[in-house]
Design an enzyme around this catalytic site. Structure first.
Site, PDB file in Angstrom:
ATOM      1  N   ASN A   6      27.954  24.897 -41.135  1.00  0.00           N
ATOM      2  CA  ASN A   6      28.462  26.087 -40.153  1.00  0.00           C
ATOM      3  C   ASN A   6      27.156  26.440 -39.964  1.00  0.00           C
ATOM      4  OD1 ASN A   6      28.998  28.153 -40.227  1.00  0.00           O
ATOM      5  ND2 ASN A   6      31.579  28.050 -39.932  1.00  0.00           N
ATOM      6  N   ASP A   8      27.382  29.560 -38.227  1.00  0.00           N
ATOM      7  CA  ASP A   8      27.253  31.224 -38.066  1.00  0.00           C
ATOM      8  C   ASP A   8      26.856  31.922 -38.687  1.00  0.00           C
ATOM      9  OD1 ASP A   8      29.926  30.139 -36.933  1.00  0.00           O
ATOM     10  OD2 ASP A   8      30.964  30.491 -38.815  1.00  0.00           O
ATOM     11  N   HIS A   9      26.068  31.795 -40.129  1.00  0.00           N
ATOM     12  CA  HIS A   9      25.098  33.057 -40.160  1.00  0.00           C
ATOM     13  C   HIS A   9      23.545  33.363 -39.804  1.00  0.00           C
ATOM     14  CE1 HIS A   9      29.093  34.083 -42.579  1.00  0.00           C
ATOM     15  NE2 HIS A   9      28.990  33.717 -43.209  1.00  0.00           N
ATOM     16  N   ARG A  17      20.454  42.331 -36.043  1.00  0.00           N
ATOM     17  CA  ARG A  17      18.822  43.073 -34.792  1.00  0.00           C
ATOM     18  C   ARG A  17      19.744  43.098 -33.154  1.00  0.00           C
ATOM     19  NH1 ARG A  17      14.109  44.099 -36.195  1.00  0.00           N
ATOM     20  NH2 ARG A  17      13.975  44.880 -37.950  1.00  0.00           N
ATOM     21  N   HIS A  42      32.384  29.451 -35.721  1.00  0.00           N
ATOM     22  CA  HIS A  42      33.747  30.159 -35.736  1.00  0.00           C
ATOM     23  C   HIS A  42      33.355  30.929 -34.941  1.00  0.00           C
ATOM     24  CE1 HIS A  42      36.566  32.012 -38.930  1.00  0.00           C
ATOM     25  NE2 HIS A  42      37.320  32.037 -37.089  1.00  0.00           N
ATOM     26  N   ARG A  44      35.057  33.898 -34.099  1.00  0.00           N
ATOM     27  CA  ARG A  44      35.894  35.152 -34.028  1.00  0.00           C
ATOM     28  C   ARG A  44      35.986  36.597 -33.150  1.00  0.00           C
ATOM     29  NH1 ARG A  44      36.988  36.671 -39.435  1.00  0.00           N
ATOM     30  NH2 ARG A  44      35.778  34.774 -41.107  1.00  0.00           N
ATOM     31  N   ARG A  48      32.034  38.482 -34.322  1.00  0.00           N
ATOM     32  CA  ARG A  48      30.966  39.188 -35.113  1.00  0.00           C
ATOM     33  C   ARG A  48      29.536  38.147 -35.831  1.00  0.00           C
ATOM     34  NH1 ARG A  48      34.376  39.643 -39.425  1.00  0.00           N
ATOM     35  NH2 ARG A  48      34.592  38.406 -40.656  1.00  0.00           N
ATOM     36  N   HIS A  49      29.715  37.102 -35.564  1.00  0.00           N
ATOM     37  CA  HIS A  49      28.214  35.911 -34.961  1.00  0.00           C
ATOM     38  C   HIS A  49      28.485  35.249 -34.179  1.00  0.00           C
ATOM     39  CE1 HIS A  49      31.434  34.138 -37.629  1.00  0.00           C
ATOM     40  NE2 HIS A  49      31.440  34.873 -38.599  1.00  0.00           N
ATOM     41  N   GLU A  69      35.840  26.601 -35.255  1.00  0.00           N
ATOM     42  CA  GLU A  69      36.769  26.851 -35.789  1.00  0.00           C
ATOM     43  C   GLU A  69      37.752  28.261 -34.745  1.00  0.00           C
ATOM     44  OE1 GLU A  69      34.832  28.402 -39.436  1.00  0.00           O
ATOM     45  OE2 GLU A  69      35.005  25.825 -40.231  1.00  0.00           O
ATOM     46  N   THR A  99      35.577  37.316 -44.853  1.00  0.00           N
ATOM     47  CA  THR A  99      35.692  35.781 -44.459  1.00  0.00           C
ATOM     48  C   THR A  99      37.044  35.009 -44.148  1.00  0.00           C
ATOM     49  OG1 THR A  99      34.571  33.794 -45.449  1.00  0.00           O
ATOM     50  CG2 THR A  99      35.423  35.166 -46.522  1.00  0.00           C
ATOM     51  N   THR A 100      37.647  33.942 -43.581  1.00  0.00           N
ATOM     52  CA  THR A 100      38.193  33.178 -44.118  1.00  0.00           C
ATOM     53  C   THR A 100      39.376  33.790 -45.601  1.00  0.00           C
ATOM     54  OG1 THR A 100      38.111  32.173 -42.626  1.00  0.00           O
ATOM     55  CG2 THR A 100      39.676  31.893 -43.342  1.00  0.00           C
ATOM     56  N   GLU A 150      41.924  20.578 -42.645  1.00  0.00           N
ATOM     57  CA  GLU A 150      40.682  20.756 -43.766  1.00  0.00           C
ATOM     58  C   GLU A 150      41.828  21.878 -44.764  1.00  0.00           C
ATOM     59  OE1 GLU A 150      37.287  22.638 -41.467  1.00  0.00           O
ATOM     60  OE2 GLU A 150      36.654  23.402 -43.435  1.00  0.00           O
ATOM     61  N   HIS A 188      35.028  25.769 -47.552  1.00  0.00           N
ATOM     62  CA  HIS A 188      34.566  26.741 -47.869  1.00  0.00           C
ATOM     63  C   HIS A 188      34.141  27.136 -49.590  1.00  0.00           C
ATOM     64  CE1 HIS A 188      35.769  31.192 -48.428  1.00  0.00           C
ATOM     65  NE2 HIS A 188      35.273  30.785 -46.376  1.00  0.00           N
ATOM     66  N   GLY A 189      33.055  27.524 -49.074  1.00  0.00           N
ATOM     67  CA  GLY A 189      32.479  28.687 -50.455  1.00  0.00           C
ATOM     68  C   GLY A 189      31.694  27.092 -51.734  1.00  0.00           C
ATOM     69  N   GLY A 210      28.100  26.291 -44.173  1.00  0.00           N
ATOM     70  CA  GLY A 210      27.613  26.808 -44.188  1.00  0.00           C
ATOM     71  C   GLY A 210      27.275  28.214 -45.090  1.00  0.00           C
ATOM     72  N   HIS A 211      28.316  29.235 -45.980  1.00  0.00           N
ATOM     73  CA  HIS A 211      27.374  30.142 -46.419  1.00  0.00           C
ATOM     74  C   HIS A 211      25.894  29.405 -47.204  1.00  0.00           C
ATOM     75  CE1 HIS A 211      26.682  33.498 -48.926  1.00  0.00           C
ATOM     76  NE2 HIS A 211      26.688  33.820 -47.714  1.00  0.00           N
TER      77      HIS A 211
HETATM   78  N1  PXP Z   1      35.867  25.775 -42.825  1.00  0.00           N
HETATM   79  C1  PXP Z   1      36.253  26.717 -42.603  1.00  0.00           C
HETATM   80  C2  PXP Z   1      37.862  26.106 -42.173  1.00  0.00           C
HETATM   81  C3  PXP Z   1      35.890  27.960 -42.584  1.00  0.00           C
HETATM   82  O1  PXP Z   1      36.669  28.819 -41.976  1.00  0.00           O
HETATM   83  C4  PXP Z   1      34.984  28.717 -43.162  1.00  0.00           C
HETATM   84  C5  PXP Z   1      33.769  29.423 -42.814  1.00  0.00           C
HETATM   85  O2  PXP Z   1      33.777  29.804 -41.205  1.00  0.00           O
HETATM   86  C6  PXP Z   1      34.056  27.357 -43.126  1.00  0.00           C
HETATM   87  C7  PXP Z   1      34.477  25.696 -43.348  1.00  0.00           C
HETATM   88  C8  PXP Z   1      32.601  27.310 -44.321  1.00  0.00           C
HETATM   89  O3  PXP Z   1      32.472  28.165 -45.567  1.00  0.00           O
HETATM   90  P1  PXP Z   1      31.030  28.346 -46.168  1.00  0.00           P
HETATM   91  O4  PXP Z   1      30.334  28.987 -45.665  1.00  0.00           O
HETATM   92  O5  PXP Z   1      32.182  29.435 -47.452  1.00  0.00           O
HETATM   93  O6  PXP Z   1      30.898  27.214 -46.575  1.00  0.00           O
END
Ligand code: PXP
Length: 245
Positions: A6, A8-9, A17, A42, A44, A48-49, A69, A99-100, A150, A188-189, A210-211
């Protein structure tokens, strides 16, 4: 086990910026070159990203299967129709959330989920729902025509390493979905540490992370980026451009 990264970040830093770097398209190229199996973004409601223009470029380049997503809204349905990614993952979205926060409640807006499932059939897209490890939600999703889940691993990640109960719940949910003939992803996480027990759950075929990966990338790359700048400064000094002033 497939890994969807992911990105996104990368876009979060760019949006801070309002410029053009770092470019999520470049990140997508690195994901593809690194041996990962998919690119996840994702989009949104507040943008925002990730922006629609990022999706357009990544989709057109066909680097890897693209998983978008999105919330199960009409606006997002139009985006899914426009770009026809390999997969759409439906996620809940609440205004102002960082976050979600949890899985989609498949009892809450069944018609919207059914519409996305039909869209997937029409355009050859996989449609997954991001849900908590809850058998009732999984059965409801299957009944709405959804063929992939998921599993939200956020609670597991939050309680790690004391997360035996959450881990058992994820394993049970994965088996329930697989028994219904659904494909199973999780995310997630997740980190390089807490992912290890998740890898022991046979029914899970894909992880979306992702994060943690983007966070790690900063410290894997920060020293190289500083050295690059120092070398540029030194080259200029020895090349005489400072001496001329
Ligand atoms: N899966 C879904 C459905 C999510 O919404 C996210 C965060 O956008 C992730 C996976 C990835 O989560 P993380 O960034 O915590 O790894």
């Amino acid at each position: 086990m497939r890994l969807g990264v992911n990105i996104d970040h990368v876009a979060t830093v760019r949006q801070a910026r309002g410029g053009v770097e770092p470019d999520p398209f470049e990140a997508a190229r690195v994901v593809a070159a690194s041996g990962a199996h998919g690119i996840t973004v994702h989009i949104r409601m507040d943008r925002r990203h990730i922006q629609e223009s990022d999706i357009a470029r990544i989709r057109q380049a066909e680097l890897l299967p693209l998983n978008i997503e999105m919330a199960a809204t009409e606006e997002m349905q139009a985006i899914a129709t426009r770009y026809r990614p390999h997969k759409v993952t439906l996620v809940p979205e609440q205004p102002g959330e960082i976050t979600t926060l949890g899985g989609l409640d498949c009892f809450r807006a069944p018609d919207a989920i059914r519409r996305f499932a039909a869209l997937g059939t029409e355009f050859g897209m996989d449609v997954a729902v991001f849900i908590d490890p809850d058998a009732k939600q999984i059965e409801q999703a299957a009944g709405l025509g959804i063929q992939e889940i998921e599993i939200h691993t956020g609670e597991f990640a939050k309680n790690w390493p004391d997360a035996q109960r959450e881990l058992a719940g994820i394993a049970h949910a994965a088996r329930t979905a697989a028994a219904l003939g659904m494909r199973v992803a999780a995310g997630h996480g997740l980190t390089v540490r807490n992912v290890v027990p998740i890898l022991g759950i046979q029914a899970i075929e894909e992880l979306n992370i992702g994060h943690h990966i983007i966070s790690r990338a900063i410290f894997r790359g920060l020293e190289a980026a500083i050295r690059e700048m120092l070398e540029t400064i030194e080259r200029a000094a020895f090349g005489g451009s400072r001496a001329k002033e």
